[in-house]
Write a protein that holds these residues in place. Structure first.
Motif, short mmCIF file in Angstrom:
data_model
loop_
_atom_site.label_atom_id
_atom_site.label_comp_id
_atom_site.label_asym_id
_atom_site.label_seq_id
_atom_site.Cartn_x
_atom_site.Cartn_y
_atom_site.Cartn_z
N VAL A 117 -32.85 32.46 113.57
CA VAL A 117 -31.75 32.87 112.69
C VAL A 117 -30.46 32.72 113.48
CG1 VAL A 117 -30.65 34.77 111.47
CG2 VAL A 117 -33.13 34.45 111.29
N SER A 118 -29.53 31.93 112.95
CA SER A 118 -28.24 31.70 113.62
C SER A 118 -27.09 32.11 112.72
CB SER A 118 -28.07 30.21 113.98
OG SER A 118 -29.10 29.76 114.83
N THR A 119 -26.03 32.57 113.33
CA THR A 119 -24.82 32.88 112.57
C THR A 119 -24.20 31.59 112.04
OG1 THR A 119 -23.64 32.93 114.68
CG2 THR A 119 -24.28 35.04 113.73
N GLY A 120 -23.55 31.71 110.87
CA GLY A 120 -22.96 30.56 110.22
C GLY A 120 -21.46 30.68 110.06
N GLU A 121 -21.01 30.46 108.82
CA GLU A 121 -19.58 30.34 108.55
C GLU A 121 -19.06 31.53 107.75
OE1 GLU A 121 -18.10 27.92 110.06
OE2 GLU A 121 -20.05 27.15 110.74
N LEU A 122 -17.75 31.66 107.74
CA LEU A 122 -17.05 32.64 106.91
C LEU A 122 -16.45 31.94 105.70
CD1 LEU A 122 -15.15 34.78 109.59
CD2 LEU A 122 -17.36 35.26 108.51
N ILE A 123 -16.53 32.61 104.55
CA ILE A 123 -16.01 32.07 103.29
C ILE A 123 -15.27 33.20 102.58
CG2 ILE A 123 -16.62 30.98 101.10
CD1 ILE A 123 -19.28 30.12 102.46
N ALA A 124 -14.09 32.91 102.09
CA ALA A 124 -13.28 33.93 101.41
C ALA A 124 -13.76 34.10 99.97
CB ALA A 124 -11.81 33.54 101.43
N HIS A 125 -13.85 35.35 99.54
CA HIS A 125 -14.30 35.68 98.18
C HIS A 125 -13.36 36.73 97.61
CE1 HIS A 125 -16.96 37.12 94.95
NE2 HIS A 125 -17.69 36.03 95.13
N GLU A 126 -13.18 36.71 96.30
CA GLU A 126 -12.27 37.68 95.67
C GLU A 126 -12.74 39.12 95.84
OE1 GLU A 126 -14.21 37.16 91.18
OE2 GLU A 126 -12.14 36.56 91.57
N ARG A 127 -14.03 39.31 96.12
CA ARG A 127 -14.58 40.66 96.28
C ARG A 127 -14.71 41.08 97.74
NH1 ARG A 127 -20.09 40.50 93.49
NH2 ARG A 127 -20.18 42.64 94.31
N GLY A 128 -14.42 40.17 98.69
CA GLY A 128 -14.56 40.52 100.10
C GLY A 128 -14.86 39.31 100.95
N GLN A 129 -15.59 39.53 102.05
CA GLN A 129 -15.89 38.47 103.00
C GLN A 129 -17.31 37.95 102.83
OE1 GLN A 129 -13.77 37.07 105.83
NE2 GLN A 129 -15.34 35.64 105.11
N VAL A 130 -17.43 36.66 102.53
CA VAL A 130 -18.74 36.01 102.48
C VAL A 130 -19.03 35.43 103.86
CG1 VAL A 130 -20.03 34.06 101.52
CG2 VAL A 130 -18.66 35.51 100.02
N PHE A 131 -20.30 35.52 104.28
CA PHE A 131 -20.72 34.86 105.51
C PHE A 131 -22.11 34.29 105.31
CE2 PHE A 131 -22.06 39.24 105.76
CZ PHE A 131 -23.28 39.25 106.44
N THR A 132 -22.45 33.29 106.12
CA THR A 132 -23.75 32.65 106.00
C THR A 132 -24.56 32.85 107.28
OG1 THR A 132 -22.97 30.51 106.83
CG2 THR A 132 -22.84 30.89 104.45
N LEU A 133 -25.87 32.86 107.10
CA LEU A 133 -26.82 32.86 108.20
C LEU A 133 -27.76 31.68 108.01
CD1 LEU A 133 -27.67 36.67 108.36
CD2 LEU A 133 -26.13 35.41 109.86
N GLU A 134 -27.99 30.94 109.08
CA GLU A 134 -28.82 29.74 109.03
C GLU A 134 -30.21 30.05 109.57
OE1 GLU A 134 -27.72 27.16 107.45
OE2 GLU A 134 -25.70 28.01 107.24
N LEU A 135 -31.24 29.79 108.79
CA LEU A 135 -32.62 30.08 109.14
C LEU A 135 -33.36 28.77 109.38
CD1 LEU A 135 -33.33 32.59 106.20
CD2 LEU A 135 -31.94 32.96 108.26
N LYS A 136 -34.12 28.69 110.47
CA LYS A 136 -34.87 27.48 110.77
C LYS A 136 -36.26 27.83 111.29
CE LYS A 136 -30.90 24.53 111.85
NZ LYS A 136 -30.25 23.64 112.85
N ILE A 137 -37.22 26.98 110.90
CA ILE A 137 -38.59 27.14 111.38
C ILE A 137 -39.06 25.79 111.91
CG2 ILE A 137 -40.97 27.56 110.66
CD1 ILE A 137 -39.93 29.80 108.92
N ALA A 138 -39.55 25.80 113.14
CA ALA A 138 -39.97 24.57 113.80
C ALA A 138 -41.45 24.61 114.13
CB ALA A 138 -39.17 24.34 115.08
N ARG A 139 -42.08 23.44 114.08
CA ARG A 139 -43.48 23.27 114.46
C ARG A 139 -43.54 22.16 115.50
NH1 ARG A 139 -46.76 21.89 109.43
NH2 ARG A 139 -45.64 19.94 109.68
N GLU A 140 -43.96 22.51 116.69
CA GLU A 140 -44.04 21.54 117.79
C GLU A 140 -42.72 20.80 117.98
OE1 GLU A 140 -47.40 19.09 116.89
OE2 GLU A 140 -48.85 20.63 117.47
N GLY A 141 -41.62 21.55 117.89
CA GLY A 141 -40.30 20.99 118.15
C GLY A 141 -39.61 20.36 116.95
N ASP A 142 -40.31 20.18 115.83
CA ASP A 142 -39.71 19.57 114.64
C ASP A 142 -39.36 20.65 113.62
OD1 ASP A 142 -39.99 16.98 115.60
OD2 ASP A 142 -42.02 16.77 114.76
#
Length: 287
Positions: A117-142
């Motif tokens: 799980v990695s931190t992502g980007e910030l996005i402005a929203h009329e209701r507050g602060q949007v942010f993203t989290l990037e999720l990745k799953i690897a098998r034998e390096g792929d």
């Protein structure tokens, strides 16, 4: 990018203690999220856990490992992030706006995986602060599976980043496909299998403490339940599915599935029983 490796996730009690303690944080504007990746280096796909998840979400044995299941594996890392100093805001009160998944290769029970799980980007929203989290799953390096969580921290003034634009804002000509019942205990059942025991999903009493008149279904359960009906009754190697969560699905409920298919996949919505209010809107393609 800093890396935090978690070989043995803390108990749920310890994770939720961190979440509760995060309530002491004071939400405010920031320029960027810290660049950090949380890692579980060795996670084995448990056949029994997969079967339990599939049963709760409506998938059949023929679906294999459901395309939404790997999200469950990231949950301890998400909770570790929210309870840490790396997350600028409290966990409680953060709103799940959207979720997109890309599966690149079919998964099988018993496989050993690396979960990130990695931190992502910030996005402005009329209701507050949007942010993203990037999720990745690897098998034998792929990388075999990845997802983006899009979350809203309400009431943050002067939010940073480009303006939020809905990717699912087109009114699609959909037809009514099916109705399904959502039992009052589905929040507790899904919470036990996923680890997500947020009080808003557990009971009317606990949800009422956070301003909800009744418990609401997990957004990821609603997504999984829709996909169980939308996807073919076979395991797929590759899939891409993106949804936005529109309105709470109060429990218990009667919900309806609306859909249209084309050459590239299907557009779909989960609506209320009358079919006039969307709870979830999405798009899927698969091979």
């Amino acid at each position: 990018m800093r890396t935090v490796e978690i070989n043995k996730p803390p108990s749920l009690a310890a994770l939720y203690l961190g979440v509760l303690l995060s309530s002491r944080k004071r939400p405010g504007p920031i320029a960027a999220l810290p660049r950090v990746t949380y890692v579980r280096p060795h996670v084995v796909l448990d056949p029994g856990h997969i079967a339990n998840y599939a049963r709760i979400c409506g998938f059949g044995e023929a679906h294999g490992v459901p395309v939404t299941y790997p999200q469950i594996l990231t949950f301890p890392l998400l909770m570790a992030f929210f309870g840490s100093a790396d997350c600028p805001w409290p966990a409680l009160g953060t709103v799940h706006l959207a979720n997109s998944i890309k599966q690149h290769k079919q998964l099988s029970p018993g496989e050993a995986l690396r979960v990130e799980v990695s931190t992502g980007e910030l996005i402005a929203h009329e209701r507050g602060q949007v942010f993203t989290l990037e999720l990745k799953i690897a098998r034998e390096g792929d990388i075999v599976w990845e997802a983006t969580e899009t979350l809203l921290r309400p009431r943050v003034k002067n939010p940073a980043g480009p303006a939020f634009v809905s990717a699912q804002n087109t009114e699609m000509p959909l037809s009514h496909q099916a109705d399904f019942s959502v039992p009052g205990n589905i929040g507790r059942r899904y919470g036990r299998v996923s680890g997500d025991l947020n009080p808003i999903h557990l009971s009317a009493i606990s949800a009422g403490l956070f301003g909800f008149r009744r418990a609401i279904a997990h957004g990821m359960w609603t997504k999984a339940r829709a996909l169980a009906a939308v996807m073919p009754n076979v395991a797929v190697a590759r899939a891409q599915v993106a949804v936005e969560f529109k309105t709470p699905l109060y429990l218990p409920a009667r919900a309806s599935l609306w859909m249209t298919r084309d050459g590239q996949g299907a557009s779909f919505e989960v609506r209320n029983a009358k079919g006039n209010k969307p709870h979830l809107r999405g798009r899927i393609g698969y091979q």
